[in-house]
Design a protein around this motif. Structure first.
Motif, PDB file in Angstrom:
ATOM      1  N   GLY A  38       0.791  -1.224   0.000  1.00 44.38           N
ATOM      2  CA  GLY A  38       0.000   0.000   0.000  1.00 44.38           C
ATOM      3  C   GLY A  38       0.822   1.272   0.000  1.00 44.38           C
ATOM      4  N   PHE A  39       1.918   1.297   0.752  1.00 43.46           N
ATOM      5  CA  PHE A  39       2.834   2.433   0.776  1.00 43.46           C
ATOM      6  C   PHE A  39       4.238   1.908   0.574  1.00 43.46           C
ATOM      7  CE2 PHE A  39      -0.727   3.821   3.387  1.00 43.46           C
ATOM      8  CZ  PHE A  39      -0.992   5.078   2.887  1.00 43.46           C
ATOM      9  N   GLN A  40       5.102   2.766   0.060  1.00 41.95           N
ATOM     10  CA  GLN A  40       6.492   2.351  -0.102  1.00 41.95           C
ATOM     11  C   GLN A  40       7.426   3.504   0.207  1.00 41.95           C
ATOM     12  OE1 GLN A  40       7.068   1.074  -4.120  1.00 41.95           O
ATOM     13  NE2 GLN A  40       6.411   3.002  -5.008  1.00 41.95           N
ATOM     14  N   TYR A  41       8.592   3.149   0.726  1.00 36.30           N
ATOM     15  CA  TYR A  41       9.638   4.134   0.976  1.00 36.30           C
ATOM     16  C   TYR A  41      10.437   4.309  -0.306  1.00 36.30           C
ATOM     17  CZ  TYR A  41       8.666   3.070   5.858  1.00 36.30           C
ATOM     18  OH  TYR A  41       8.041   2.875   7.069  1.00 36.30           O
ATOM     19  N   VAL A  42      10.789   5.548  -0.596  1.00 38.60           N
ATOM     20  CA  VAL A  42      11.614   5.862  -1.753  1.00 38.60           C
ATOM     21  C   VAL A  42      12.859   6.569  -1.229  1.00 38.60           C
ATOM     22  CG1 VAL A  42      11.757   7.124  -3.922  1.00 38.60           C
ATOM     23  CG2 VAL A  42       9.594   6.079  -3.236  1.00 38.60           C
ATOM     24  N   PHE A  43      14.021   6.103  -1.650  1.00 41.60           N
ATOM     25  CA  PHE A  43      15.303   6.658  -1.225  1.00 41.60           C
ATOM     26  C   PHE A  43      15.963   7.331  -2.425  1.00 41.60           C
ATOM     27  CE2 PHE A  43      14.319   3.042   1.408  1.00 41.60           C
ATOM     28  CZ  PHE A  43      14.614   3.472   2.695  1.00 41.60           C
ATOM     29  N   ASP A  44      16.329   8.598  -2.271  1.00 44.39           N
ATOM     30  CA  ASP A  44      16.978   9.353  -3.341  1.00 44.39           C
ATOM     31  C   ASP A  44      18.109  10.198  -2.746  1.00 44.39           C
ATOM     32  OD1 ASP A  44      15.289   8.806  -5.689  1.00 44.39           O
ATOM     33  OD2 ASP A  44      13.747   9.916  -4.600  1.00 44.39           O
ATOM     34  N   ILE A  45      18.998  10.632  -3.593  1.00 38.60           N
ATOM     35  CA  ILE A  45      20.014  11.609  -3.195  1.00 38.60           C
ATOM     36  C   ILE A  45      19.537  12.951  -3.735  1.00 38.60           C
ATOM     37  CG2 ILE A  45      22.395  12.351  -3.487  1.00 38.60           C
ATOM     38  CD1 ILE A  45      23.094   9.336  -3.721  1.00 38.60           C
ATOM     39  N   ASP A  46      19.520  13.948  -2.866  1.00 35.06           N
ATOM     40  CA  ASP A  46      18.940  15.232  -3.242  1.00 35.06           C
ATOM     41  C   ASP A  46      19.793  16.382  -2.705  1.00 35.06           C
ATOM     42  OD1 ASP A  46      17.220  17.262  -4.008  1.00 35.06           O
ATOM     43  OD2 ASP A  46      15.434  16.300  -3.166  1.00 35.06           O
ATOM     44  N   ARG A  47      19.981  17.394  -3.523  1.00 29.45           N
ATOM     45  CA  ARG A  47      20.686  18.609  -3.085  1.00 29.45           C
ATOM     46  C   ARG A  47      19.723  19.757  -2.905  1.00 29.45           C
ATOM     47  NH1 ARG A  47      25.064  20.353  -6.847  1.00 29.45           N
ATOM     48  NH2 ARG A  47      25.408  21.852  -5.207  1.00 29.45           N
ATOM     49  N   ASP A  48      18.483  19.580  -3.339  1.00 34.01           N
ATOM     50  CA  ASP A  48      17.491  20.644  -3.267  1.00 34.01           C
ATOM     51  C   ASP A  48      16.593  20.447  -2.060  1.00 34.01           C
ATOM     52  OD1 ASP A  48      18.420  21.787  -5.653  1.00 34.01           O
ATOM     53  OD2 ASP A  48      17.239  20.338  -6.809  1.00 34.01           O
ATOM     54  N   ARG A  49      16.795  21.272  -1.065  1.00 35.48           N
ATOM     55  CA  ARG A  49      15.991  21.189   0.149  1.00 35.48           C
ATOM     56  C   ARG A  49      14.833  22.170   0.033  1.00 35.48           C
ATOM     57  NH1 ARG A  49      17.757  23.042   6.212  1.00 35.48           N
ATOM     58  NH2 ARG A  49      15.716  22.652   7.133  1.00 35.48           N
TER      59      ARG A  49
END
Length: 108
Positions: A38-49
């Protein structure tokens, strides 16, 4: 108020992953609809806060979480495991009523 914590193992792995990334990069964790449960965690690398992002820091490792995802993650512990199933970030979420064997999908 956020009460999501990052373990020492997860912080160490985050620092390793971000070592080759541009300065200011952080691990972003989001909760999206979908996945096996039903829900999932997504992991990304991000520089834009974004202005409303929550930053969770431990030992020099930063994790970004948006406010909506944070609601689903209250009380969670972000860990990193290296076992027979492989290496992965795992989130121990006390709000989840079920989870999938993949470790990134959960139900509320």
């Amino acid at each position: 108020m956020q009460n999501v914590t990052v373990t020492e193992r997860a912080a160490r792995r985050i620092r390793q992953v971000l070592a080759d990334e541009p300065k200011g990069a952080m691990l972003r964790i989001s909760v999206n609809g979908g996945g096996c449960s039903g829900f999932q965690y997504v992991f990304d690398i991000d520089r834009d806060r974004a202005d409303d992002d929550i930053v969770i820091e431990r030992d020099g490792a930063g994790v970004l979480v948006d406010p909506v995802s944070l609601e689903y993650m209250q009380g969670s512990v972000i860990d990193f495991v290296d076992d027979l199933m492989g290496q992965a970030f795992r989130i121990e979420n006390p709000n989840a009523t079920a989870s999938c064997g993949c470790g990134t999908s959960f139900a509320l």
